[in-house]
Design an enzyme around this catalytic site. Structure first.
Site, PDB file in Angstrom:
ATOM      1  N   THR A  78      -0.376  -5.970  -4.717  1.00 61.07           N
ATOM      2  CA  THR A  78      -1.665  -5.274  -4.744  1.00 61.07           C
ATOM      3  C   THR A  78      -2.830  -6.273  -4.795  1.00 61.07           C
ATOM      4  O   THR A  78      -3.799  -6.113  -5.537  1.00 61.07           O
ATOM      5  CB  THR A  78      -1.736  -4.241  -5.904  1.00 61.07           C
ATOM      6  OG1 THR A  78      -0.476  -3.564  -5.968  1.00 61.07           O
ATOM      7  CG2 THR A  78      -2.795  -3.169  -5.655  1.00 61.07           C
ATOM      8  N   GLU A 133       7.668  -9.007  -7.611  1.00 65.84           N
ATOM      9  CA  GLU A 133       6.197  -9.046  -7.593  1.00 65.84           C
ATOM     10  C   GLU A 133       5.667  -8.176  -8.719  1.00 65.84           C
ATOM     11  O   GLU A 133       6.161  -7.077  -8.962  1.00 65.84           O
ATOM     12  CB  GLU A 133       5.619  -8.560  -6.249  1.00 65.84           C
ATOM     13  CG  GLU A 133       5.880  -7.097  -5.956  1.00 65.84           C
ATOM     14  CD  GLU A 133       5.012  -6.500  -4.852  1.00 65.84           C
ATOM     15  OE1 GLU A 133       3.852  -6.132  -5.137  1.00 65.84           O
ATOM     16  OE2 GLU A 133       5.504  -6.360  -3.727  1.00 65.84           O
ATOM     17  N   LYS A 175       3.898  -6.291   5.760  1.00 68.96           N
ATOM     18  CA  LYS A 175       4.489  -5.192   4.990  1.00 68.96           C
ATOM     19  C   LYS A 175       4.096  -3.888   5.681  1.00 68.96           C
ATOM     20  O   LYS A 175       2.903  -3.560   5.751  1.00 68.96           O
ATOM     21  CB  LYS A 175       3.941  -5.264   3.566  1.00 68.96           C
ATOM     22  CG  LYS A 175       4.085  -4.007   2.746  1.00 68.96           C
ATOM     23  CD  LYS A 175       3.502  -4.251   1.357  1.00 68.96           C
ATOM     24  CE  LYS A 175       3.075  -2.962   0.692  1.00 68.96           C
ATOM     25  NZ  LYS A 175       2.639  -3.185  -0.688  1.00 68.96           N
TER      26      LYS A 175
END
Length: 210
Positions: free
Chosen positions: A70, A41, A130
């Site tokens: 993010t 990522e 997460k």
């Protein structure tokens, strides 16, 4: 089960690239892939993130899945999806981002901490969550919430290193997200890509044994 979730559960590690400079990006990705990493990522607060995601989708097609990190709101989700991100990861829970991803058939793995947030994310349609910040919460926390919430795939992010990665999985993590401990940007800037590969290999070997 979505294809990306399947990959996550199979390979167990997502490499997080934050603040990587564009001119080092491709060599770094290749070094990680050479070390056995299959999911990467690029965080959206990295300069030029969308450009790199788009390029990697072509360049590393079939070698690694490329996602955006993010992704704190829908505006960033739109940019990430336009660039071709295959999955979206956030430090926070934004139900609009989950809905946006789902409408487009994309996995969204939001950042959550409390049992309430975990269940809320799951009900909103996240196919994994997460747990963040794990470095501060510690594996004991993960083990405790795992008891009642045993059917939700969890990626633990923060604090993972070679000496404790097995503990994360024993505590109930299905996968881990790893930044600086996996992708050492000083090595990258010094051109030590063989060391990046070697470090990646150590982590991918560690999860193979689990």
């Amino acid at each position: 089960m979505s294809g990306m979730l399947e990959l996550l559960l199979q390979h167990k590690i997502v490499a997080i690239l934050r603040g990587i400079e564009d001119h080092h990006a491709d060599d770094t990705a290749q070094a990680l892939i050479d070390g056995g990493i299959h999911m990467m990522e690029i965080t959206m607060n990295t300069e030029g993130a969308a450009v790199m995601i788009e390029r990697w989708r072509t360049k590393f097609d079939g070698k690694a899945a490329v996602g955006a990190g993010t992704v704190t709101d829908v505006v960033l989700a739109e940019q990430a999806v336009a660039a071709g991100a295959q999955f979206l990861i956030s430090p926070n829970l934004d139900e609009e981002v989950i809905a946006y991803g789902r409408e487009r058939g994309l996995s969204v793995w939001p950042g959550v901490m409390t049992p309430t947030e975990i269940v809320k994310a799951w009900k909103a349609g996240a196919d994994a969550v997460k747990i963040f910040p794990m470095g501060t919460l510690g594996v004991g926390y993960l083990q405790e919430i795992r008891g009642p919430l045993n059917d939700i795939p969890m990626m633990a992010t923060g604090g993972v290193d070679l000496h404790n990665i097995a503990d994360y999985f024993k505590a109930g993590a299905n996968a881990v997200g790893m930044g600086g401990k996996l992708v050492n940007l000083e090595w990258v800037r010094e051109g030590k890509f063989d060391q990046v590969t070697e470090r990646a290999r150590q982590f991918t070997d560690a999860v193979k044994d689990l």
